[in-house]
Design a protein around this motif. Sequence first.
Motif, PDB file in Angstrom:
ATOM      1  N   SER A  41       0.854  -1.185   0.000  1.00  0.00           N
ATOM      2  CA  SER A  41       0.000   0.000   0.000  1.00  0.00           C
ATOM      3  C   SER A  41       0.890   1.235   0.000  1.00  0.00           C
ATOM      4  O   SER A  41       2.121   1.125   0.032  1.00  0.00           O
ATOM      5  CB  SER A  41      -0.889  -0.003   1.244  1.00  0.00           C
ATOM      6  OG  SER A  41      -0.082   0.103   2.403  1.00  0.00           O
ATOM      7  N   ASP A  42       0.262   2.393  -0.001  1.00  0.00           N
ATOM      8  CA  ASP A  42       1.031   3.635   0.073  1.00  0.00           C
ATOM      9  C   ASP A  42       1.969   3.625   1.278  1.00  0.00           C
ATOM     10  O   ASP A  42       3.092   4.121   1.198  1.00  0.00           O
ATOM     11  CB  ASP A  42       0.091   4.848   0.194  1.00  0.00           C
ATOM     12  CG  ASP A  42      -0.611   5.204  -1.098  1.00  0.00           C
ATOM     13  OD1 ASP A  42      -0.167   4.752  -2.172  1.00  0.00           O
ATOM     14  OD2 ASP A  42      -1.615   5.952  -1.034  1.00  0.00           O
ATOM     15  N   VAL A  90      -0.594  -3.734  -5.682  1.00  0.00           N
ATOM     16  CA  VAL A  90      -1.116  -2.534  -5.030  1.00  0.00           C
ATOM     17  C   VAL A  90      -2.490  -2.214  -5.611  1.00  0.00           C
ATOM     18  O   VAL A  90      -2.624  -1.985  -6.815  1.00  0.00           O
ATOM     19  CB  VAL A  90      -0.161  -1.337  -5.221  1.00  0.00           C
ATOM     20  CG1 VAL A  90      -0.762  -0.075  -4.616  1.00  0.00           C
ATOM     21  CG2 VAL A  90       1.200  -1.623  -4.606  1.00  0.00           C
ATOM     22  N   ASP A  91      -3.496  -2.185  -4.745  1.00  0.00           N
ATOM     23  CA  ASP A  91      -4.845  -1.794  -5.144  1.00  0.00           C
ATOM     24  C   ASP A  91      -4.876  -0.272  -5.246  1.00  0.00           C
ATOM     25  O   ASP A  91      -4.763   0.429  -4.242  1.00  0.00           O
ATOM     26  CB  ASP A  91      -5.853  -2.300  -4.114  1.00  0.00           C
ATOM     27  CG  ASP A  91      -7.298  -2.033  -4.496  1.00  0.00           C
ATOM     28  OD1 ASP A  91      -7.558  -1.054  -5.229  1.00  0.00           O
ATOM     29  OD2 ASP A  91      -8.171  -2.788  -4.044  1.00  0.00           O
ATOM     30  N   HIS A  94      -7.115   1.985  -3.049  1.00  0.00           N
ATOM     31  CA  HIS A  94      -6.729   2.177  -1.651  1.00  0.00           C
ATOM     32  C   HIS A  94      -5.357   2.833  -1.510  1.00  0.00           C
ATOM     33  O   HIS A  94      -4.948   3.150  -0.384  1.00  0.00           O
ATOM     34  CB  HIS A  94      -6.746   0.831  -0.917  1.00  0.00           C
ATOM     35  CG  HIS A  94      -8.097   0.201  -0.896  1.00  0.00           C
ATOM     36  ND1 HIS A  94      -9.159   0.701  -0.173  1.00  0.00           N
ATOM     37  CD2 HIS A  94      -8.588  -0.879  -1.555  1.00  0.00           C
ATOM     38  CE1 HIS A  94     -10.222  -0.041  -0.369  1.00  0.00           C
ATOM     39  NE2 HIS A  94      -9.904  -1.014  -1.214  1.00  0.00           N
ATOM     40  N   SER A  95      -4.651   3.007  -2.612  1.00  0.00           N
ATOM     41  CA  SER A  95      -3.298   3.583  -2.584  1.00  0.00           C
ATOM     42  C   SER A  95      -3.134   4.603  -3.713  1.00  0.00           C
ATOM     43  O   SER A  95      -2.382   4.389  -4.663  1.00  0.00           O
ATOM     44  CB  SER A  95      -2.262   2.473  -2.698  1.00  0.00           C
ATOM     45  OG  SER A  95      -2.369   1.570  -1.626  1.00  0.00           O
TER      46      SER A  95
END
Length: 143
Positions: A41-42, A90-91, A94-95
């Motif tokens: 994720s981020d 990475v979705d 959501h990021s």
Amino acid sequence: MAGQVSACPACGTKNRVPVAAKGTPRCASCKAALPWVVPASDENLDAALDTRQLVLLDLWATWCAPCRAVAPVLVRLATRYAGQVKVVKVDVDHSPRTAARFDARSIPTLVLLREGKVVRRVVGAQPEPVLAREVDRALAGSR
């Protein structure tokens, strides 16, 4: 950071593979290289990208049918290139910072990175032979 469970392609033993590690995940039983597929994720992307292996960054979304079609191909590639390639998923919903950082205007966007630097980029769902060829090219360019 939590890891994913990966079955060893050589002996079938289930092993936990970390999101971030300096080395290469190996089977606890037979010591074979394990497929390395992890979510990021981020918040933890930089740690996930910090590896000497080639990274195949998959920028995807749950609602994206082509992204879901590519997902099993990426698992097969991670198995085929165990010890050489790490797949980081990475979705983008959501990021958003990661999506912007890698200019993911269309998904799936697959980015091949070596030591944090982009070496190849593939936009859109591609068949396994095309993606394998891109990985081979990126690996050949790193030697």
